[in-house]
Design a protein around this motif. Sequence first.
Motif: not given
Length: 293
Positions: A241-243, A37-50, A253-258, A55-58
């Motif tokens: 790593r959280v970007d 989920a952290f490597e998934d750029k969409l899923a990590v936004k959901r983790l951040a929202a929770a 605001m969060l972009v992604e993680a790695a 986050t940077v909006p989709t």
Amino acid sequence: MIDNSSTSPPIPADRDWPLYRYARWMLLHDRDPRLVAFEDKLAVKRLAAAAGVPTVPTLAVLDVETLDLATHPVLQRERFVLKTNHGWNDLVFVERTRHGRYRLSGPHLRGEHGAPDANTALRRHFRWWRDRYDPGEEWAVGQIAHRQLFAEPWLAWNDDYKVHVAAGRAVFVHAFTGRFESAGARGGIFDRDWRLICPVGSWPRARSWRAAQTRFQRPAALSGLLAHAEAVVPPRMSLMRVDFFQNPDGAFMLVEAAAYTAGGRPTHAPGAEVALGRRVFDALSAGGFVADT
């Protein structure tokens, strides 16, 4: 609620491990399912929202086969960015020009040669990333089942803040600018109190320390940046790593993680790699992630 259970095996590290060796070890040995989920750029936004982290909006999740810049209602803005949730360096900057044409740019743009129009070029590019991108040893990236294309706003600023979190604690921040500029990326790595650990990138050597400190002064929202990173990454996770991007108003605001920074390859001078590795070791050791030797 973020799962706080760890399935990562103990890391056989010592204080002389360079930073890249931790990412390399995770590539080969860490199969913590949360990494997916952290490597998934969409899923990590959901983790951040929770976790209450901005986050940077989709703008939209898109279908590669039916992508149409002229008709999709969200893609009528002057500029935006397209990327996949499972790739790296796959992003394409899309800019609308005169007479209904589009300018496409990106570090690894595929399929644009001989394409009759922008839609065809984009479909070719993202089909490659969807169908043939091989993450190699990056286990968590390979586990992303739903490979999706999505759009984000093209932001006017160009500074990245990459927070390295070990055992739930932010240990240092890699701040840099110019990633997509011809001069190359340049910046510095700072500790939690914004003391410069080392300059990085294409600064002139003779004044790199002063240049890094001048360009990246302590953010007013530094405590918020560290808190955001620590809110997203569970304490019982070894290293992530959280970007982030910084808004013009100073908020982050969060972009992604790695998990696999630079694919487990060294990106800094040997002395800097060791100095950063020691900070990671201390945090992981305090968190109980380092194997007894």
